[in-house]
Design a protein around this motif. Structure first.
Motif: not given
Length: 103
Positions: A28-45, A47-50
């Motif tokens: 659930a934690l990993v999925l939440a990170v990816f879902v929330l990260g996808a919703a607020t992610a910056r462009p592919a570069g 590195s702070t998101t990564e």
């Protein structure tokens, strides 16, 4: 009439139940990170998101006495290249050159 047959229900052991709960919590934690990260992610570069995703995964691993994952810049470059190609085509697909690009 014969004797009544008693039904025996096997109860899961506390250890296996704890492992299942720990696994589901980590998932659930990993999925939440990816879902929330996808919703607020910056462009592919970004590195702070990564780094944030890697940190959260390592935190979950640490709670289960697992070794930390280490980021390899050569793999990050390959992954970013594949992400750019998929974004340009607006489709998801496996990298057909992965075996040659990763050594």
């Amino acid at each position: 009439m014969g004797k009544p047959v008693s039904e025996t229900v096997a109860m899961p052991s506390p250890v296996s139940s704890q492992r299942a709960v720990a696994f589901l919590t980590s998932l659930a934690l990993v999925l939440a990170v990816f879902v929330l990260g996808a919703a607020t992610a910056r462009p592919a570069g970004a590195s702070t998101t990564e780094s944030a995703v890697t940190s959260k995964i390592n935190a979950a691993r640490a709670t289960h006495s697992r070794h930390r994952l280490v980021t390899r810049s050569d793999l990050v470059d390959v992954a970013r290249g594949q992400a750019r190609r998929m974004a340009a085509r607006n489709t998801l697909y496996h990298n057909p050159s992965l075996a040659q690009q990763v050594r």
